[in-house]
Design a protein around this motif. Structure first.
Motif, PDB file in Angstrom:
ATOM      1  N   LYS A   5       0.873  -1.178   0.000  1.00 25.01           N
ATOM      2  CA  LYS A   5       0.000   0.000   0.000  1.00 25.01           C
ATOM      3  C   LYS A   5       0.913   1.231   0.000  1.00 25.01           C
ATOM      4  CE  LYS A   5      -4.182  -1.087   2.296  1.00 25.01           C
ATOM      5  NZ  LYS A   5      -4.863  -0.748   1.156  1.00 25.01           N
ATOM      6  N   ASN A   7       0.546   4.371  -1.111  1.00 24.64           N
ATOM      7  CA  ASN A   7      -0.061   5.681  -0.836  1.00 24.64           C
ATOM      8  C   ASN A   7       0.750   6.813  -1.479  1.00 24.64           C
ATOM      9  OD1 ASN A   7      -2.190   7.173   0.197  1.00 24.64           O
ATOM     10  ND2 ASN A   7      -1.095   7.628   2.082  1.00 24.64           N
ATOM     11  N   ARG A  18      -3.503   9.230  -6.800  1.00 21.73           N
ATOM     12  CA  ARG A  18      -2.999   8.531  -5.621  1.00 21.73           C
ATOM     13  C   ARG A  18      -2.975   7.029  -5.908  1.00 21.73           C
ATOM     14  NH1 ARG A  18      -1.698   9.997  -0.874  1.00 21.73           N
ATOM     15  NH2 ARG A  18      -2.873  11.949  -0.939  1.00 21.73           N
ATOM     16  N   THR A  20      -2.943   3.593  -4.498  1.00 25.39           N
ATOM     17  CA  THR A  20      -3.358   3.070  -3.200  1.00 25.39           C
ATOM     18  C   THR A  20      -2.860   1.653  -2.927  1.00 25.39           C
ATOM     19  OG1 THR A  20      -5.455   2.322  -4.134  1.00 25.39           O
ATOM     20  CG2 THR A  20      -5.410   4.518  -3.133  1.00 25.39           C
ATOM     21  N   ASP A  21      -2.813   0.813  -3.954  1.00 24.85           N
ATOM     22  CA  ASP A  21      -2.418  -0.582  -3.765  1.00 24.85           C
ATOM     23  C   ASP A  21      -1.676  -1.088  -4.989  1.00 24.85           C
ATOM     24  OD1 ASP A  21      -4.161  -1.734  -1.306  1.00 24.85           O
ATOM     25  OD2 ASP A  21      -5.353  -0.290  -2.441  1.00 24.85           O
ATOM     26  N   TYR A  34      -5.584   2.810  -8.173  1.00 25.18           N
ATOM     27  CA  TYR A  34      -5.348   4.233  -7.968  1.00 25.18           C
ATOM     28  C   TYR A  34      -6.666   4.996  -8.004  1.00 25.18           C
ATOM     29  CZ  TYR A  34      -5.939   4.528 -13.034  1.00 25.18           C
ATOM     30  OH  TYR A  34      -6.440   4.455 -14.303  1.00 25.18           O
ATOM     31  N   ARG A  77     -11.777   6.121  -9.673  1.00 22.82           N
ATOM     32  CA  ARG A  77     -10.908   5.029  -9.231  1.00 22.82           C
ATOM     33  C   ARG A  77     -10.598   4.171 -10.448  1.00 22.82           C
ATOM     34  NH1 ARG A  77      -9.862   3.908  -4.284  1.00 22.82           N
ATOM     35  NH2 ARG A  77      -9.880   1.666  -4.590  1.00 22.82           N
TER      36      ARG A  77
END
Length: 115
Positions: A5, A7, A18, A20-21, A34, A77
């Protein structure tokens, strides 16, 4: 088999992306999840972000990010995936010059859990 993760936040003009994973599955597929949004009130009329171009590893090998998915709206997303990313690679590099907007992000992938 591995999941980090990071971030990470990428700033391109008034757009924010961003990461995220980052997930790698047993079949070797590497997924980057993202979100992105535009800080500008005129964000609906500007350029849109559609992915990260190609993926690279720490040796500079390029992997074509062949599939992706995203949602529409002000806050979006998405996911970009590449098949057959080697399990022995330790770093993912996302680097692109998107319409003259350059970014580079290096993400340590962590260790592969036993399969």
């Amino acid at each position: 088999v591995r999941h980090v993760k990071p971030n990470e936040l990428i700033k391109l003009d008034s757009r924010r992306i961003r990461i995220t994973d980052v997930i790698q599955t047993e079949d070797g597929t590497l997924h980057v999840l993202y979100s992105h949004y535009n800080l500008s009130f005129s964000g609906l009329h500007g350029w849109s972000f559609s992915g990260f171009g190609n993926f690279k590893d720490e040796d500079g090998e390029i992997y074509f990010a062949g599939s992706g998915r995203g949602t529409a709206g002000l806050y979006t997303r998405g996911r970009r995936s590449v098949e057959n990313f080697p399990f022995d690679k330790e770093k993912l590099i996302l680097e692109d010059n998107y319409g003259g907007r350059y970014f580079k992000v290096e993400i340590p992938l962590g260790e592969v859990r036993e399969q």
